[in-house]
Each structure stands twice: as structure tokens, then as C-alpha cells.
Write a protein that holds these residues in place. Sequence first.
Motif: not given
Length: 105
Positions: A10-13, A35-36, A48-50, A56-57
Motif C-alpha cells: 500500500a505504501w512504503f518509504e 519520479v522526483l 517510487v513507481m512499481t 506511486p506506491t
Amino acid sequence: MTVPAFNSVAWFEFGTDQPEKVKEFYGELLDWEYVLNTDTPGVTYHSVMTPGAQQPTGGVWESEGGRDLGAEVLMEPVSDAAGFTFARSQDTAGNHFGVFSVPAA
């Protein structure tokens, strides 16, 4: 908001002082693209584009900061263009974590 597909993220960093190495490693390993994101002034953040994702995810951000309550403050609270306020820290075991609040309704 839609529910993430089964077995998806769902989301990570990643908070890192070496963002280019992190992006290169995971880009090659998992075919990620970056992508900046310029929504938050003063923050170096790459969305981040998976593979197959339309949005982004996650993200990779460059960490920096001081210490607070025995933990290291990696990023003081900031607000983005959408009104989300967030900050990032590193606990005493070295784990990075983030906290956020949503815009007032």
C-alpha cells in the motif's frame, strides 16, 4: 480511496543518506522507476513507481536531522501541497519511522 490488491504494497518509504544507491539497488532488483516529488519544499524525495502501478506506491527520501528523546530526528515536521503534515525519525535501535497527520476536514 481504493483498497490495495491482495499481496501488494500500500505504501512504503526508505529514509537514507545514500538515496542514489538505494534507488539503483531496488530499481535493478524490482524494476522500479523514480519520479522526483517537488510537493514539499526543502525535502529531497523520489516517488517510487512499481511495475504496472498507475500512481506511486512508496518513496525514497534523503535523511538528515538532530536528536530527540533518545531518537534521531531525521526530518522535522513539514506539510506538503495537499496539507499532509509528516516527520521522520530513527529509533534507538536504528529503525526509521514516520508519523503524519491528515489535513483538517
